[in-house]
Motif scaffolding. Structure first.
Motif, mmCIF file in Angstrom:
data_model
loop_
_atom_site.group_PDB
_atom_site.id
_atom_site.type_symbol
_atom_site.label_atom_id
_atom_site.label_comp_id
_atom_site.label_asym_id
_atom_site.label_seq_id
_atom_site.Cartn_x
_atom_site.Cartn_y
_atom_site.Cartn_z
ATOM 1 N N ILE A 186 0.875 -1.179 0.000
ATOM 2 C CA ILE A 186 0.000 0.000 0.000
ATOM 3 C C ILE A 186 0.908 1.224 0.000
ATOM 4 O O ILE A 186 1.757 1.373 0.884
ATOM 5 C CB ILE A 186 -0.931 0.021 1.225
ATOM 6 N N ALA A 187 0.744 2.079 -0.999
ATOM 7 C CA ALA A 187 1.535 3.303 -1.091
ATOM 8 C C ALA A 187 0.597 4.482 -1.349
ATOM 9 O O ALA A 187 -0.315 4.380 -2.183
ATOM 10 C CB ALA A 187 2.564 3.192 -2.218
ATOM 11 N N VAL A 188 0.815 5.573 -0.613
ATOM 12 C CA VAL A 188 0.016 6.793 -0.819
ATOM 13 C C VAL A 188 0.964 7.987 -0.917
ATOM 14 O O VAL A 188 2.033 8.009 -0.306
ATOM 15 C CB VAL A 188 -1.012 7.024 0.309
ATOM 16 N N ASN A 189 0.542 8.983 -1.682
ATOM 17 C CA ASN A 189 1.346 10.187 -1.862
ATOM 18 C C ASN A 189 1.258 11.107 -0.645
ATOM 19 O O ASN A 189 0.280 11.065 0.107
ATOM 20 C CB ASN A 189 0.856 10.985 -3.080
ATOM 21 N N TYR A 190 2.281 11.951 -0.494
ATOM 22 C CA TYR A 190 2.188 13.075 0.429
ATOM 23 C C TYR A 190 0.933 13.863 0.053
ATOM 24 O O TYR A 190 0.663 14.083 -1.134
ATOM 25 C CB TYR A 190 3.436 13.943 0.290
ATOM 26 N N PRO A 191 0.126 14.289 1.032
ATOM 27 C CA PRO A 191 -1.135 14.991 0.711
ATOM 28 C C PRO A 191 -0.913 16.161 -0.255
ATOM 29 O O PRO A 191 -0.073 17.023 -0.021
ATOM 30 C CB PRO A 191 -1.607 15.478 2.081
ATOM 31 N N GLY A 192 -1.655 16.133 -1.353
ATOM 32 C CA GLY A 192 -1.584 17.204 -2.343
ATOM 33 C C GLY A 192 -0.616 16.957 -3.475
ATOM 34 O O GLY A 192 -0.628 17.683 -4.478
ATOM 35 N N GLU A 193 0.262 15.941 -3.358
ATOM 36 C CA GLU A 193 1.233 15.656 -4.417
ATOM 37 C C GLU A 193 0.661 14.667 -5.427
ATOM 38 O O GLU A 193 -0.085 13.762 -5.066
ATOM 39 C CB GLU A 193 2.523 15.081 -3.819
#
Length: 337
Positions: free
Chosen positions: A151-158
């Motif tokens: 599971i990978a998520v971006n820095y918020p807004g990137e």
């Protein structure tokens, strides 16, 4: 196709229509028929409305993903509600905890290719749904070796993720790379993607040698931290070596060991001496590797019956409890079969 998950905090019913439309459009974009996209709508509506009704909100993670030449949508639904004591019971059509018809979870199970629930009373719930292009697609049986989920998520807004991962399989064994470019956004993504390119192409096997090769070839980038874990089937050992703060832990039953990486930044300054940690490779082990987008003070022993769950449920449960929300975040969970 991007391997990162889009994520939404859902604390208001007004968001449901927006998210449903976004996932519907994604389904059509990757080749789902209008009928299959409509079935996807039902699943998303049930998951999100249950978050509002029963858990006072939660978080939905989703992505389009290509696996075994099949386009699919994967969804994780996370909440910190009261949870369930009997998951098998609530999966039956007609069961309800709020005097409604109770067909919701049964319909999700019917319309998805894979549906899993993990819950602990007063801890909350993790739900996983896999929706393939067709309902009649049979998922492949697990083979011996490594079964993993990331599971990978971006820095918020990137728009780009500064973390990255890659798993290589061969007749000799397998190799896992997890890296984190310094900072976040485009420059961090450039650094970790350059490292993955080297990792994919190298003929080296020892993690320390691969890290040195990556170091020499990413010097024009911002730099990164990374850990590589290699398994040799013949000698039945793990070779693990890392530089920087990727957290790596292997569970043998209830016992676990955390592997300490070297200090340094790949592409800028690394130690002259790099040695792998060598440990036995055994069936039923669980390996967890994650970037510093997640807190490190966790234990699988705190989660009832988690060792029986799939790698995806394990990863999502740790993500739910430990996500910082101030950086890119990646967690890889693997089980040895």
């Amino acid at each position: 196709m991007d391997n990162t998950f889009s994520t939404y905090k859902i604390d208001d019913r007004s968001l449901i229509a927006f998210i449903k439309r976004e996932i519907h459009n994604l389904a059509l974009q990757i080749g789902f028929t209008p009928h299959r996209a409509a079935e996807t709508d039902i699943i998303v509506a049930e998951l999100t409305s249950n978050l509002i009704k029963y858990a006072n909100g939660g978080e939905l993670l989703y992505r389009a993903h290509l696996e075994n030449d099949q386009n699919q949508i994967e969804i994780y639904c996370l909440d910190k509600g009261v949870g369930f004591e009997n998951v098998a019971k609530i999966m039956n059509d007609g069961y309800s905890s709020s005097n409604t018809l109770g067909h919701g979870l049964g319909s999700i199970k019917r319309l998805s290719n894979d549906f899993q629930i993990y819950s602990i009373r007063n801890w909350g719930c993790v739900q996983y749904v896999k929706i393939c292009e067709r309902l009649d697609i049979t998922l492949p049986q697990l083979k011996s070796g490594l079964n993993y989920t990331t599971i990978a998520v971006n820095y918020p807004g990137e728009k780009l993720c500064g973390d990255g991962y890659y798993v290589k399989h061969s007749n000799k064994g397998f190799q896992i790379f997890v890296g984190d470019g310094l900072g976040h956004g485009e420059s961090a993504n450039e650094a970790v993607e350059a490292a993955i390119k080297v990792f994919r192409q190298t003929i080296e096997w020892e993690p320390a040698s691969i890290l040195r090769e990556i170091h020499t070839k990413v010097k024009k980038t911002r730099g990164l931290v990374a850990t590589i874990a290699s398994v040799d089937y013949k000698s039945e050992v793990w070779n693990i070596c890392g530089i920087g703060n990727i957290n790596t832990r292997i569970y043998n039953g209830l016992e676990n060991k955390t592997y300490t990486p070297y200090n340094g930044i790949i592409g800028h300054n690394i130690p002259r001496t790099l040695n792998s940690t060598i440990v036995p490779y055994k069936k039923h082990q669980i390996i967890i590797m994650h970037s510093d987008g997640l807190r490190t003070r966790w234990s699988l022993n705190d989660l009832t019956s988690i060792f029986k769950q799939s790698p995806g449920i394990i990863a999502a449960s740790l993500f739910k409890e430990n996500i910082r929300g101030t950086d890119d975040a990646t967690i890889l969970a693997g089980k040895i079969f």
